[in-house]
Design a protein around this motif. Structure first.
Motif, short mmCIF file in Angstrom:
data_model
loop_
_atom_site.label_atom_id
_atom_site.label_comp_id
_atom_site.label_asym_id
_atom_site.label_seq_id
_atom_site.Cartn_x
_atom_site.Cartn_y
_atom_site.Cartn_z
N PHE A 26 -10.06 -11.89 8.91
CA PHE A 26 -8.80 -11.13 9.39
C PHE A 26 -9.14 -10.21 10.21
CE2 PHE A 26 -7.65 -6.94 7.14
CZ PHE A 26 -8.86 -6.86 6.23
N LYS A 82 0.91 -1.11 0.15
CA LYS A 82 -0.05 -0.05 0.15
C LYS A 82 0.72 1.19 0.12
CE LYS A 82 -0.36 -0.14 5.00
NZ LYS A 82 -1.18 -0.66 6.30
N HIS A 115 -6.54 -7.14 13.12
CA HIS A 115 -5.50 -6.24 13.06
C HIS A 115 -5.30 -6.12 14.50
CE1 HIS A 115 -1.97 -3.95 11.03
NE2 HIS A 115 -2.58 -2.85 11.59
N TYR A 145 3.20 -8.84 5.75
CA TYR A 145 4.40 -8.23 6.08
C TYR A 145 4.44 -6.78 5.34
CZ TYR A 145 6.30 -12.45 8.10
OH TYR A 145 6.60 -13.47 8.84
N GLY A 146 4.65 -5.84 6.10
CA GLY A 146 4.72 -4.56 5.57
C GLY A 146 6.20 -3.86 5.80
N ILE A 147 6.23 -3.10 6.99
CA ILE A 147 7.45 -2.46 7.37
C ILE A 147 8.75 -3.23 7.47
CG2 ILE A 147 7.15 -2.79 9.80
CD1 ILE A 147 7.77 0.52 8.29
N TYR A 178 7.78 4.47 9.87
CA TYR A 178 6.67 4.45 8.79
C TYR A 178 6.53 5.49 7.88
CZ TYR A 178 4.71 -0.19 11.19
OH TYR A 178 4.74 -1.33 11.78
N TYR A 226 5.06 1.69 0.78
CA TYR A 226 5.57 2.71 1.86
C TYR A 226 6.58 3.70 1.17
CZ TYR A 226 3.80 -0.95 5.30
OH TYR A 226 2.86 -1.57 5.94
N ASN A 255 0.78 -8.70 11.54
CA ASN A 255 1.59 -7.87 10.61
C ASN A 255 2.87 -8.03 11.09
OD1 ASN A 255 1.57 -7.01 13.44
ND2 ASN A 255 1.10 -5.02 12.84
N THR A 256 3.73 -7.17 10.78
CA THR A 256 5.27 -7.42 11.02
C THR A 256 5.62 -7.79 12.48
OG1 THR A 256 6.05 -6.21 9.21
CG2 THR A 256 7.36 -6.27 11.28
C1 LIG Z 1 -0.64 -1.60 6.98
C2 LIG Z 1 -1.01 -2.75 7.34
C3 LIG Z 1 -0.23 -4.03 7.67
C4 LIG Z 1 1.31 -3.92 7.64
O1 LIG Z 1 1.57 -3.79 8.72
P1 LIG Z 1 3.31 -3.94 9.20
O2 LIG Z 1 3.39 -3.19 10.50
O3 LIG Z 1 3.92 -2.75 8.43
O4 LIG Z 1 3.83 -5.05 8.84
C5 LIG Z 1 -0.85 -5.15 7.98
N1 LIG Z 1 -2.14 -5.30 8.24
C6 LIG Z 1 -3.06 -3.98 7.84
C7 LIG Z 1 -4.47 -4.40 7.93
C8 LIG Z 1 -2.57 -2.96 7.44
O5 LIG Z 1 -3.25 -2.04 7.36
#
Ligand SMILES: *Cc1c(COP(=O)(O)O)cnc(C)c1O
Length: 373
Positions: A167, A41, A169, A224-226, A358, A45, A206-207
């Motif tokens: 899911f 997204k 978060h 996985y994002g960051i 971030y 980043y 998430n991460t």
């Molecule tokens: C942005 C996002 C992530 C990624 O999170 P990180 O901390 O960057 O790994 C995962 N899940 C959702 C729903 C998010 O919005």
């Protein structure tokens, strides 16, 4: 594909090998058959969504996640095969496009499903949906078992819709104290047991969750994002990393003008900086319209392996640095990244900006070309 030529020397250099190495290391933490959802997204980043998605898929990710419908369409235009999940809310007007382009949407309201169902034009198109459970973020998602069951029933009875996933978060996965996390996890588990049938993809991590909880909470996939970008979600997680993350983002420019000031000469709008003694000033073609916002005044850059401060107010397109001597036009300036023995990290900028890492690559605007190595 021809790479576009850029004439201004300011650029963000993205190390795709670092991203691949991070994904490969993250993959080693996963139980067999747990899929990697690469979160790309916000233009990955700020790293460049298409290049990062390609690198992540090659390194073992199987699903791509974005925040908005437009981001999903941009990714789909470049990748035919992989599943794409929109993590945020989509308007029902996007439903025909999502069905046709095989884009998975996030749902959390029965009315949305009722409005969306008649919009799927072709018999052959199947809209896949993931239900979002709000276990404590307070953002989007169903907040009770009753809401969840109602929503899943409506999806199951609708033609051309499939409940493909569910899911949640976590809000505090990057902190040492697990009490809030535990409450969220417990509610999500309750929701899963309430569902009459488990959908294909259950995901929650998430991460931070993945790095802190190890083999737990992986379910069918991990988002996985960051960490993919080589950054740690918090200083707590930084302290318990199972492997070293490799940052992928370098911000570089060059000196375009060098001049000598006499003691008392001023620099920049407002003439806020006066040379304390005779000194050299270099001009860098980067400014707040590139994301180098005025709050970064005083931040150091690396030139010739040494740190030098940005002086005076940062302008829209340029800023100035104090130099210990005359450097040639074209001398390399590293704003973020390694030069010689020194490194300016994204975390250093985050501290200066009083924010989190971030935010830093995200605020480097589209005027700064992303080039890939
Ligand atoms: C942005 C996002 C992530 C990624 O999170 P990180 O901390 O960057 O790994 C995962 N899940 C959702 C729903 C998010 O919005």
């Amino acid at each position: 594909m021809m790479t576009q030529q850029h004439f201004r020397p300011t650029k963000a250099i993205i190390d795709l090998q670092a991203i691949q190495q991070n994904v490969q290391n993250l993959k080693k933490l996963l139980r067999p058959n747990v899929q990697i959802i690469a979160v790309v997204k916000a233009n990955a980043y700020g790293h460049g969504d298409v290049a990062v998605a390609k690198a992540a898929l090659e390194a073992g990710a199987t699903i791509l996640a974005v925040a908005t419908p437009d981001e999903a369409l941009h990714i789909r235009a470049h990748f035919e095969e992989p599943d794409i999940l929109v993590l945020g809310a989509s308007p029902v007007s996007f439903v025909p496009f999502a069905a046709q382009k095989r884009i998975i949407l996030t749902v959390f309201a029965s009315e949305w499903v009722q409005q969306a169902a008649p919009l799927i034009a072709h018999e052959a198109d199947l809209l896949r949906l993931h239900i979002k459970v709000d276990s404590g973020m307070g953002r989007i998602g169903v907040r009770s078992e009753q809401e969840l069951l109602e929503l899943s029933n409506i999806i199951q009875t609708a033609n051309n819709m499939k409940l493909d996933g569910i899911f949640t978060h976590f809000a505090t996965a990057d902190e040492e104290d697990t009490s809030y996390f535990d409450r969220q996890a417990h509610f999500f588990e309750q929701c899963l047991s309430a569902l009459p049938e488990k959908p294909r993809l259950v995901h929650a991590s998430n991460t931070a969750t993945s790095l802190v909880k190890g083999a737990h909470f992986q379910y069918d996939a991990v988002r996985y994002g960051i960490s993919m970008y080589g950054l740690s979600p918090s200083s707590y997680v930084e302290g318990i990393l199972p492997f070293q993350l490799q940052p992928a983002f370098t911000l570089e420019s060059e000196l375009v003008h060098v001049k000598q000031l006499q003691a008392g000469d001023s620099i920049g709008y407002g003439a806020t900086y006066a040379a304390p003694s005779d000194l050299w000033i270099g001009t860098i073609p980067i400014g707040y319209a590139d994301g180098v916002i005025r709050k970064l005044g005083g931040q150091e850059v690396i030139i010739d392996g040494q740190r030098m401060p940005i002086v005076g107010r940062i302008c829209m397109d340029q800023c100035m640095v104090a130099l210990p001597k005359a450097y040639a036009i074209g001398e390399k300036v590293t704003l973020i990244g390694r030069q010689g023995k020194d490194v300016i990290s994204i975390d250093e900028w985050a501290v200066k900006l009083e924010t989190i890492n971030y935010e830093v690559p995200c605020i480097i605007t589209a005027r700064v070309p992303r080039v890939y190595v």
